[in-house]
Design an enzyme around this catalytic site. Structure first.
Site, PDB file in Angstrom:
ATOM      1  N   LYS A  71      -4.030-143.657 -46.289  1.00  0.00           N
ATOM      2  CA  LYS A  71      -3.759-142.591 -45.307  1.00  0.00           C
ATOM      3  C   LYS A  71      -2.374-141.955 -45.470  1.00  0.00           C
ATOM      4  CE  LYS A  71      -6.921-144.120 -41.699  1.00  0.00           C
ATOM      5  NZ  LYS A  71      -7.068-144.483 -40.281  1.00  0.00           N
ATOM      6  N   ASN A  97      -6.386-138.896 -41.756  1.00  0.00           N
ATOM      7  CA  ASN A  97      -7.679-139.559 -42.006  1.00  0.00           C
ATOM      8  C   ASN A  97      -8.751-138.541 -42.381  1.00  0.00           C
ATOM      9  OD1 ASN A  97      -8.434-138.376 -39.576  1.00  0.00           O
ATOM     10  ND2 ASN A  97      -9.402-140.221 -38.756  1.00  0.00           N
ATOM     11  N   GLY A 136     -15.292-149.956 -29.189  1.00  0.00           N
ATOM     12  CA  GLY A 136     -14.740-149.044 -30.197  1.00  0.00           C
ATOM     13  C   GLY A 136     -15.742-148.114 -30.851  1.00  0.00           C
TER      14      GLY A 136
HETATM   15  P1  NAP Z   1      -3.559-152.565 -38.762  1.00  0.00           P
HETATM   16  O1  NAP Z   1      -2.889-151.316 -39.154  1.00  0.00           O
HETATM   17  O2  NAP Z   1      -3.676-153.691 -39.739  1.00  0.00           O
HETATM   18  O3  NAP Z   1      -2.814-153.114 -37.433  1.00  0.00           O
HETATM   19  C1  NAP Z   1      -3.223-154.294 -36.814  1.00  0.00           C
HETATM   20  C2  NAP Z   1      -2.308-154.656 -35.659  1.00  0.00           C
HETATM   21  O4  NAP Z   1      -2.823-155.867 -35.096  1.00  0.00           O
HETATM   22  C3  NAP Z   1      -0.869-154.923 -36.078  1.00  0.00           C
HETATM   23  O5  NAP Z   1       0.023-154.436 -35.116  1.00  0.00           O
HETATM   24  C4  NAP Z   1      -0.819-156.456 -36.113  1.00  0.00           C
HETATM   25  O6  NAP Z   1       0.402-157.007 -35.715  1.00  0.00           O
HETATM   26  C5  NAP Z   1      -1.796-156.818 -35.020  1.00  0.00           C
HETATM   27  N1  NAP Z   1      -2.318-158.179 -35.245  1.00  0.00           N
HETATM   28  C6  NAP Z   1      -3.081-158.618 -36.271  1.00  0.00           C
HETATM   29  N2  NAP Z   1      -3.319-159.932 -36.130  1.00  0.00           N
HETATM   30  C7  NAP Z   1      -2.687-160.332 -35.001  1.00  0.00           C
HETATM   31  C8  NAP Z   1      -2.550-161.578 -34.333  1.00  0.00           C
HETATM   32  N3  NAP Z   1      -3.133-162.691 -34.805  1.00  0.00           N
HETATM   33  N4  NAP Z   1      -1.808-161.617 -33.197  1.00  0.00           N
HETATM   34  C9  NAP Z   1      -1.222-160.496 -32.708  1.00  0.00           C
HETATM   35  N5  NAP Z   1      -1.312-159.277 -33.301  1.00  0.00           N
HETATM   36  C10 NAP Z   1      -2.031-159.203 -34.434  1.00  0.00           C
HETATM   37  O7  NAP Z   1      -5.059-152.273 -38.288  1.00  0.00           O
HETATM   38  P2  NAP Z   1      -5.632-150.953 -37.581  1.00  0.00           P
HETATM   39  O8  NAP Z   1      -6.216-150.071 -38.598  1.00  0.00           O
HETATM   40  O9  NAP Z   1      -4.616-150.432 -36.652  1.00  0.00           O
HETATM   41  O10 NAP Z   1      -6.873-151.564 -36.769  1.00  0.00           O
HETATM   42  C11 NAP Z   1      -6.650-152.339 -35.615  1.00  0.00           C
HETATM   43  C12 NAP Z   1      -7.993-152.625 -34.931  1.00  0.00           C
HETATM   44  O11 NAP Z   1      -8.585-151.398 -34.528  1.00  0.00           O
HETATM   45  C13 NAP Z   1      -9.017-153.299 -35.845  1.00  0.00           C
HETATM   46  O12 NAP Z   1      -9.759-154.213 -35.069  1.00  0.00           O
HETATM   47  C14 NAP Z   1      -9.901-152.161 -36.303  1.00  0.00           C
HETATM   48  O13 NAP Z   1     -11.217-152.572 -36.595  1.00  0.00           O
HETATM   49  C15 NAP Z   1      -9.891-151.280 -35.063  1.00  0.00           C
HETATM   50  N6  NAP Z   1     -10.118-149.851 -35.367  1.00  0.00           N
HETATM   51  C16 NAP Z   1     -11.147-149.228 -34.764  1.00  0.00           C
HETATM   52  C17 NAP Z   1     -11.370-147.892 -34.979  1.00  0.00           C
HETATM   53  C18 NAP Z   1     -12.525-147.217 -34.293  1.00  0.00           C
HETATM   54  O14 NAP Z   1     -12.837-146.075 -34.654  1.00  0.00           O
HETATM   55  N7  NAP Z   1     -13.134-147.837 -33.302  1.00  0.00           N
HETATM   56  C19 NAP Z   1     -10.528-147.174 -35.847  1.00  0.00           C
HETATM   57  C20 NAP Z   1      -9.463-147.838 -36.457  1.00  0.00           C
HETATM   58  C21 NAP Z   1      -9.275-149.193 -36.211  1.00  0.00           C
HETATM   59  P3  NAP Z   1       1.767-156.967 -36.574  1.00  0.00           P
HETATM   60  O15 NAP Z   1       2.241-155.554 -36.454  1.00  0.00           O
HETATM   61  O16 NAP Z   1       2.641-157.906 -35.884  1.00  0.00           O
HETATM   62  O17 NAP Z   1       1.398-157.367 -37.964  1.00  0.00           O
END
Ligand code: NAP
Length: 295
Positions: free
Chosen positions: A73, A94, A256
């Site tokens: 991205k 995106n 979601g």
């Molecule tokens: P990402 O960029 O990898 O960010 C993940 C975030 O979660 C980071 O801030 C990370 O913390 C935190 N995290 C991961 N493991 C953790 C844990 N064990 N304890 C506390 N915090 C934790 O991922 P993303 O793309 O933002 O996606 C995040 C979620 O949204 C996923 O579940 C994804 O499937 C969902 N999503 C859904 C849609 C939709 O259209 N519905 C779109 C995009 C994403 P740190 O910063 O501390 O590493």
């Protein structure tokens, strides 16, 4: 006779790695069928060193455009000729629309989130938003909500090596949008409960609860009431343990899937100027996922 692929058929797709699990081809091809757009949409799993060359192909093949997912991205943002206001604030795209060899970048994730809430009669305007996680999805939601009038945003993230940098970047977004945005330690239970009390909408933007992972972003619901709306960005499963706990308490919840379909519908509209029939698509995907769960 139903129209098939011909010499006039346009191409679109999603570029990421990995990408084979993506629902985007289903969403866009469904849209083409329903709205009579003569196009096909494919998933392209591309290696990092080939990414920029792939974008050149988007121009060369006169594609409608492409969606971009992880991990490209930011690289896509850098490669665009122009970008939308929210994409500039987020710093990534995106969706890329291709017009006469120009790549125009957008980010539809935040608006997709807002549309999915609107569908359930929830508005973000003037509200206090609490977001667990500060990754790509959280950032898109923070920027779009800040631009569209959310009063205050409290973000919780682990205090690790990226904390300080995130704090600086969120302060910059707060300054540019004149919105109060504050970063807190994810593991500070007292602060979390204080923030829950003053929040309207609580969003899980972490991977906690996804697929086989049955963890919750927090399990102390003592301050969560029926005044709150809980949103989990996860759509697999449709009801995470965290959402189930809230549902059992009679609290309004949103999963979601709506965000996924709405961000896709917005990208579809940018590429085709047509409206994707979101309601029927949501029903179809929900049925498909329920069927998968049964098998
Ligand atoms: P990402 O960029 O990898 O960010 C993940 C975030 O979660 C980071 O801030 C990370 O913390 C935190 N995290 C991961 N493991 C953790 C844990 N064990 N304890 C506390 N915090 C934790 O991922 P993303 O793309 O933002 O996606 C995040 C979620 O949204 C996923 O579940 C994804 O499937 C969902 N999503 C859904 C849609 C939709 O259209 N519905 C779109 C995009 C994403 P740190 O910063 O501390 O590493």
């Amino acid at each position: 006779m139903k129209q098939g692929i011909s010499g006039y058929t346009r191409l679109a797709g999603v570029i990421a790695n990995p990408i084979k699990h993506s629902l985007s081809p289903m969403i866009h091809n469904y849209g083409y069928q329903q709205t009579g757009v003569d196009a096909v949409y494919l998933a392209f799993e591309v290696e990092r060193q080939d990414f920029l060359q792939t974008l050149e192909t988007v121009k060369l093949f006169n594609m409608l455009g492409v969606n971009i997912s992880m991990p490209y991205k930011k690289q896509a943002y850098d490669a665009c000729d122009t970008v939308s206001e929210v994409a500039a604030l987020i710093g990534n795209v995106n969706t890329i629309v291709q017009k006469k060899g120009q790549l125009i970048g957008y980010n539809t994730d935040g608006l997709g989130f807002i549309e999915s809430l609107k569908e359930k009669d929830v508005s973000i305007e003037g509200k206090s938003l609490m977001i667990l996680g500060a990754g790509g999805a959280a950032r898109a939601i923070i920027c779009q909500c800040a631009l569209l009038g959310t009063k205050e945003i409290n973000v919780f993230k682990r205090k690790n090596e990226t904390y300080k940098q995130q704090e600086i970047e969120l302060q910059e977004i707060a300054r540019k949008t004149q919105t109060m945005i504050v970063l807190h330690d994810f593991n500070d239970d007292d602060k979390r409960n204080q923030v829950i009390e003053k929040s309207d909408i609580i969003v899980n933007a972490t991977q906690l609860g996804m697929g086989e992972d049955d963890r919750m972003p927090f399990d102390d619901f003592s301050k969560v009431t029926k005044q709150h709306v809980l949103v989990d960005l996860i759509y697999h499963p449709l009801e995470t343990r965290w959402l189930k706990k809230a549902n059992d308490k009679g609290i309004k919840t949103i999963n979601g899937l709506g965000m996924l379909v709405h961000q896709g519908a917005l990208a579809f509209n940018l590429m085709t100027q047509k409206d994707l029939p979101v309601k029927s698509l949501l029903q179809d995907i929900e049925q498909l996922m329920e069927k998968k769960k049964e098998n």
